[in-house]
Design an enzyme around this catalytic site. Structure first.
Site, PDB file in Angstrom:
ATOM      1  N   ALA A 253     -71.627  19.357 -43.539  1.00 24.30           N
ATOM      2  CA  ALA A 253     -72.472  20.563 -43.604  1.00 24.30           C
ATOM      3  C   ALA A 253     -71.581  21.798 -43.777  1.00 24.30           C
ATOM      4  CB  ALA A 253     -73.312  20.682 -42.349  1.00 24.30           C
ATOM      5  N   GLY A 254     -70.498  21.842 -43.001  1.00 24.08           N
ATOM      6  CA  GLY A 254     -69.558  22.968 -43.100  1.00 24.08           C
ATOM      7  C   GLY A 254     -68.899  23.011 -44.475  1.00 24.08           C
TER       8      GLY A 254
END
Ligand code: RIB
Length: 310
Positions: A253-254
């Site tokens: 996600a990051g």
């Protein structure tokens, strides 16, 4: 003309098992199906930037094995320039063992393999990429001396540096003073500043400490709550809220956030708008399993954002 983004970083193959919860030390858990996906923070960010519409050059190091070969094939399918990926003889490609809980949280262990062989001299050989690029995106899964060299080359060629300081590590002022935008999560911001970042005042204090170390723009990602943006030039200090979605797997996600952010900024978007777009891409990625398998294309992110604006 599309702006160029050079991504320097790791390339891994992720070996994944889904379990009810992350096992404690000494515990054995029977999990679900075993899966293999392409991953690595550097590679994930390169793929995220390419799928967001960026013109991407990826500088990395893989082993002379099937994992490395497959990884390079995948990057080419995403139209990433792979000319500067080094293939190391006698060293295995990077591997990440990932356990994913029913809540979508993960625990990751990385055997760096060929990632540890990406050396400052390799970046010198790829100097042209730094010269051509408008932005460089880099993380901390390759040796710190290589990160140091990368930021020095960017300073020489006026390339803006986005550093995603993941996984958490202590960083010298020699590296930090050459960073334009730093994108830590809460743990990484805390590691760099010693300030606990659980809420907005904590994030604001950590960002101020990072400004004092020479970084003009700090974006602290805070999970579903959003991202704290602190920009010294404009005096902006705000929380840019994220999107609440059902989380299947938070892996990458990051990375999705960072890749999308770099492209949005290279297109000239304002920081707040670029962060919102990056939030949209990250929100889509957590709804799917795996790292690169979950990264959306720009059209998907745009439709998601349009839907949310209604
Ligand atoms: O950020 C997620 C990535 O971290 C995974 O793909 C894994 O390879 C590790 O590098």
């Amino acid at each position: 003309m599309m702006k160029k983004i050079v991504v320097v970083g790791s390339s891994n193959t992720d070996l994944i098992i889904k379990v009810s919860e992350i096992p404690r030390p000494g515990e054995t858990l029977l999990g679900g199906e075993f899966m293999t996906f392409p991953g690595g923070k550097g590679a994930n960010q390169a793929v995220a930037a390419a799928r967001a519409g960026g013109d991407v050059i990826f500088i990395a190091s893989v082993g002379n094995d099937a994992y490395g070969e497959e990884a390079i094939k995948g990057y080419r399918l995403d139209n990433i320039n792979t000319e500067d990926i080094k293939v190391c003889k006698g060293v295995p490609s990077g591997i990440a063992m990932i356990t994913i809980s029913a809540k979508g949280e993960n625990a990751i262990t990385v055997a760096s393999g060929a990632n540890a062989e990406l050396r400052p001299a390799d970046l010198e050989e790829a100097e042209e990429a730094f010269l051509e690029a408008d932005y460089m995106l880099i993380q901390l899964e390759t040796p710190l001396e290589t990160v140091q060299k990368a930021v020095e080359l960017c300073a020489e060629f006026n390339t803006l540096v986005i550093l995603n300081p993941a996984p958490a590590a202590d960083l010298s002022d020699e590296i930090l003073k050459r960073v334009s935008i730093l994108t830590p999560n809460e743990t990484e911001a805390e590691r760099l500043t010693g300030i606990s970042v659980g809420d907005e005042p904590g994030a604001a204090a950590a960002a101020d400490a990072l400004h004092k170390r020479g970084i003009p723009t700090v974006i602290i990602t805070m999970g579903a709550a959003g991202a704290w943006l602190s920009d010294r030039a404009t005096g902006t200090r705000i929380m840019v809220p994220g999107f609440k979605v059902e989380v299947m797997d938070s892996t990458a996600a990051g990375d999705t956030f960072n890749g999308q952010l770099a492209v949005a900024l290279s297109e000239g978007m304002k920081l707040e708008d670029a962060i919102l777009t990056a939030h949209g891409a990250a929100a889509l990625s957590v709804q799917k399993l795996g790292a690169q398998s979950s990264i959306p294309r720009r059209e998907e992110t745009n439709s998601f954002l349009k839907e949310k604006r209604k």
